[in-house]
Design a protein around this motif. Structure first.
Motif, PDB file in Angstrom:
ATOM      1  N   ASP A 132      -0.555  -2.066  -5.410  1.00 23.53           N
ATOM      2  CA  ASP A 132      -1.287  -1.984  -4.154  1.00 23.53           C
ATOM      3  C   ASP A 132      -1.317  -0.582  -3.576  1.00 23.53           C
ATOM      4  O   ASP A 132      -2.302  -0.178  -2.970  1.00 23.53           O
ATOM      5  CB  ASP A 132      -0.688  -2.969  -3.146  1.00 23.53           C
ATOM      6  CG  ASP A 132      -0.844  -4.403  -3.617  1.00 23.53           C
ATOM      7  OD1 ASP A 132      -1.987  -4.896  -3.592  1.00 23.53           O
ATOM      8  OD2 ASP A 132       0.140  -5.013  -4.054  1.00 23.53           O
ATOM      9  N   ARG A 133      -0.213   0.154  -3.737  1.00 25.44           N
ATOM     10  CA  ARG A 133      -0.163   1.531  -3.241  1.00 25.44           C
ATOM     11  C   ARG A 133       0.657   2.351  -4.238  1.00 25.44           C
ATOM     12  O   ARG A 133       1.597   1.848  -4.852  1.00 25.44           O
ATOM     13  CB  ARG A 133       0.495   1.599  -1.858  1.00 25.44           C
ATOM     14  CG  ARG A 133      -0.191   0.710  -0.828  1.00 25.44           C
ATOM     15  CD  ARG A 133       0.522   0.735   0.513  1.00 25.44           C
ATOM     16  NE  ARG A 133       0.339   2.015   1.209  1.00 25.44           N
ATOM     17  CZ  ARG A 133       0.812   2.261   2.432  1.00 25.44           C
ATOM     18  NH1 ARG A 133       1.513   1.333   3.073  1.00 25.44           N
ATOM     19  NH2 ARG A 133       0.619   3.433   3.007  1.00 25.44           N
ATOM     20  N   GLU A 144       2.850  -6.970  -1.501  1.00 28.23           N
ATOM     21  CA  GLU A 144       2.492  -5.572  -1.683  1.00 28.23           C
ATOM     22  C   GLU A 144       3.397  -4.945  -2.740  1.00 28.23           C
ATOM     23  O   GLU A 144       4.616  -4.896  -2.561  1.00 28.23           O
ATOM     24  CB  GLU A 144       2.645  -4.833  -0.355  1.00 28.23           C
ATOM     25  CG  GLU A 144       1.659  -3.703  -0.214  1.00 28.23           C
ATOM     26  CD  GLU A 144       1.660  -3.078   1.187  1.00 28.23           C
ATOM     27  OE1 GLU A 144       0.687  -2.383   1.490  1.00 28.23           O
ATOM     28  OE2 GLU A 144       2.624  -3.261   1.944  1.00 28.23           O
ATOM     29  N   GLU A 177       0.240   9.850  -0.741  1.00 31.06           N
ATOM     30  CA  GLU A 177      -0.217   8.627  -1.397  1.00 31.06           C
ATOM     31  C   GLU A 177      -1.447   8.919  -2.257  1.00 31.06           C
ATOM     32  O   GLU A 177      -2.319   9.686  -1.873  1.00 31.06           O
ATOM     33  CB  GLU A 177      -0.555   7.585  -0.320  1.00 31.06           C
ATOM     34  CG  GLU A 177      -0.809   6.215  -0.908  1.00 31.06           C
ATOM     35  CD  GLU A 177      -0.894   5.104   0.147  1.00 31.06           C
ATOM     36  OE1 GLU A 177      -0.631   5.380   1.344  1.00 31.06           O
ATOM     37  OE2 GLU A 177      -1.212   3.977  -0.237  1.00 31.06           O
ATOM     38  N   ILE A 200       4.455  -1.605  -4.492  1.00 25.00           N
ATOM     39  CA  ILE A 200       4.380  -0.186  -4.152  1.00 25.00           C
ATOM     40  C   ILE A 200       5.002   0.617  -5.272  1.00 25.00           C
ATOM     41  O   ILE A 200       6.171   0.450  -5.598  1.00 25.00           O
ATOM     42  CB  ILE A 200       5.125   0.048  -2.824  1.00 25.00           C
ATOM     43  CG1 ILE A 200       4.314  -0.638  -1.714  1.00 25.00           C
ATOM     44  CG2 ILE A 200       5.300   1.533  -2.547  1.00 25.00           C
ATOM     45  CD1 ILE A 200       5.118  -0.952  -0.504  1.00 25.00           C
TER      46      ILE A 200
END
Lengths: 431, 431
Positions: free
Chosen positions: A182-183, A155, A66, A157
């Motif tokens: 968010d990620r 979220e 990540e 992603i």
């Protein structure tokens, strides 16, 4: 470009070329993709890391898969601050347009105790795929993330492949951060789609996957459809300019080339009522081809999939445009708005001579993820609606149900569904 | 039914069963379906007639493939007139609800000459598949046709297999006529889906195909996705009742059974905060099982996929319900509407003790084509929106474009798309 008079035969020939640019058989790739998906679905991270090493030549671990805050900071340091400024300006417009797509939940009521409605709920998690490779398209990152964020997805992603050094393209990272991802995971290809669809130890399972990609990504998206929702499968880009004698040939030529430069499969078609315009556009194209940096790609796409169709009437021109159902349509004609009312099939419609197609790619606000290859007949631009789902709401009072209970029971019995009839009847049985 | 206390393990076990009722591997059927599609796409009517003879044992010709007015009249003569009355009553409600789903095109304007918007256009042709076989579901015909008609689709084309005698089920034909189907073809299976997706000499190519079907139909729909749009792939039916101690156990039992009777793969789950309710519901189920005509199917579906989960708290019960994301959810609890605000994932939500699920199947108005197998996380009920598509509208004045032209050029150059930059710059070059 070739100038041809529009008739049934030329129309069919050009349309055939225009719509059938992508090969349709992918037996070999399909088998590879199926194997990757099954493997990631059953072995999770282990398989994901192994495919990433094989295809992207990068060694990932749970700790490095990540993108970190530190890496995002590095990305900001690496990009031209003026690009960040442009991204921010563009985001204001993109957000503002997409805010207007938000739908309310609604109800209707009848006094005898009937309440019906439709509840709109954002999805919990959305996956946005961003291709790696040489070309980085931060604008595409914005266009895929903003509708999800505006929809209220918890979220968002992002998945994008990293290089051998484990790094992600900095302008892509900056765009992701600005748009509100968010990620961000450093994964790509069919293995990334499988990870998002089924979840692994490191990557959360999402509800919908959007974003463009190569043929492996496209096949993987189609394969996981049903386990998750997906956006439409993107084909090569295309533009159709609908123009009459009032159009500026230099502008029309420049706009056709702006799509032709995307790749050798891209298609640029001019449909015009004016042969004189057709000829002038061709001259302008030759002029531009001397100076444009991507002239090799442009030449190939124009030769393969470019064409100028000359029609006898405006009505014929409009009918041809509808038949092509292009991703991008420019209308540069007298009464452009009136013409627009007759357009049934197009991803985005650009009106007038200052509404050049790249305005829509980068800045105006409407989404640039649009249906290609004639699918504008039934698909829509990516929108906030792609990231919500609806639930029907049904409430009846005893009084309201009593009034019609025999009708329902009869309908159910006619379908031989006696337990259906029973579930209504039981509420009115004599005690 | 088995009563189990909800904990992480039981939740996961029951959910696994609930969501994984359909087999996931269809290699053999996929190959058959691929072959049929390729054949119908290339040989048209000839292939379509030959598969119809093979699978439906009916000999069709160009002259007999389509249902005639005469045949529709015969169908009316064959069905109970009171069924026609019920269908008409139901249609009033279905149309009224779907009318409220219609979206307007919209624009926004800024005085410097910016006009942006979203144009909503109905699809031209929609295909509705209606399965043949022993069970005829006229209600399903209504639910699939009405949203297309309300959306303004020019032509709604129904496909349903005929018997060996070349006849179509009369109640299905009557429902089609009442709902407004424009044409009805006597074709079924993967060959019908292929004909609708690619067109043949007799069958028009459509833009979208909806409707349930067996595994061959489902696989064919998935295979033609992209050539046309499709609705979601329907799995076996399911209900989840969320109830507390205020619920009437007799009603809850009857409602669970109404879904369990659909087929042996159907699932009925009760999630409740009350063990006493759980036990009483089980007693009522045993009572009903003595009398219901489809008790064999019901027993098998309850054994395989039925369960009662007892939770310690209302919050846990709600969380479990969201995790299952059921097709149908009934909320029979104090403050049902308040509980509903916490439901994120459900196809349709029925509130209160007189809102039994079959009310929604037949009569209330909302669509009964709903996402199954947990796909309510991202899919919605069939609606008018399924039969329209959108086009973005973009108009900028010279003044408006001039203000931002350098921003667009910079963004395009940053993506190495110089012909994009050029198409903006050319409009402001010095003459």
């Amino acid at each position: 470009m070739k100038i041809v008079e529009l008739n049934e035969q030329t129309k069919a020939e050009v349309r055939e070329k225009f719509l059938n640019r992508s090969p349709k058989q992918f037996g070999e790739q399909e088998a590879v993709v199926k194997q990757i998906i099954a493997d990631v679905a059953s072995r999770g991270d282990e398989a994901l890391f192994s495919y990433t090493e094989k295809f992207d030549h990068a060694k990932l671990t749970k700790e490095t898969i990540e993108v970190t805050e530190e890496e995002t900071k590095e990305a900001y340091a690496a990009v031209d601050p003026s690009l960040v400024e442009v991204i921010r300006k563009s985001l204001v417009n993109i957000r503002s347009f997409h805010e207007k797509q938000k739908q309310n939940s609604w109800i209707t009521t009848e006094e005898k105790g009937i309440l019906l409605g439709q509840k709109v709920t954002p999805m919990e998690k959305a996956g946005v795929y961003v291709p790696g490779g040489k070309a980085a398209y931060p604008s595409s990152v914005l266009m895929n993330i903003v509708p999800a964020k505006v929809a209220g997805v918890d979220e968002v992603i992002m998945a994008t492949p990293c290089g051998r050094d484990g790094k992600v393209n900095p302008s892509v990272l900056v765009a992701a951060k600005e748009a509100g991802a968010d990620r961000v995971f450093k994964i790509g290809g069919a293995q990334a789609i499988a990870a998002l669809a089924f979840g692994t130890e490191s990557v959360p399972k999402v509800d919908k996957i959007v974003g463009p990609g190569n043929i492996y990504v496209a096949l993987a998206k189609k394969a996981v459809f049903g386990n998750v929702s997906i956006d439409s499968i993107a084909g090569p880009s295309e533009i159709l300019v609908l123009a009459d004698e009032t159009a500026n040939p230099r502008y029309v030529a420049a706009d056709l080339l702006s799509q032709a430069e995307h790749d050798e499969m891209a298609s640029a078609v001019l449909v015009t009522t004016s042969r004189s315009l057709a000829e002038k556009v061709n001259e302008e194209i030759e002029g531009f081809l001397q100076v444009l940096s991507r002239k090799e790609i442009i030449r190939k796409s124009l030769e393969g999939y470019g064409c100028i169709l000359v029609t006898d009437s405006r009505r014929e021109a409009i009918d041809a445009a509808n038949l092509f159902a292009p991703e991008h349509m420019e209308i540069v004609m007298k009464d452009a708005f009136e013409v627009m009312t007759k357009i049934r099939n197009a991803g985005a419609i650009f009106l007038g001579e200052y509404s050049s197609e790249p305005l829509g790619d980068y800045f105006a606000g409407p989404n640039h993820v649009l249906p290609t290859s004639g699918t504008a007949r039934f698909f829509s631009p990516l929108s906030v609606e792609d990231f919500v789902k609806k639930s029907s709401i049904i409430h009846y009072s005893r009084e309201a149900l009593e009034e019609i209970h025999r009708d329902i029971e009869q309908f159910a019995k006619c379908e031989q569904l006696t337990a259906h009839a029973n579930s209504i009847a039981v509420r009115f049985e004599e005690k």
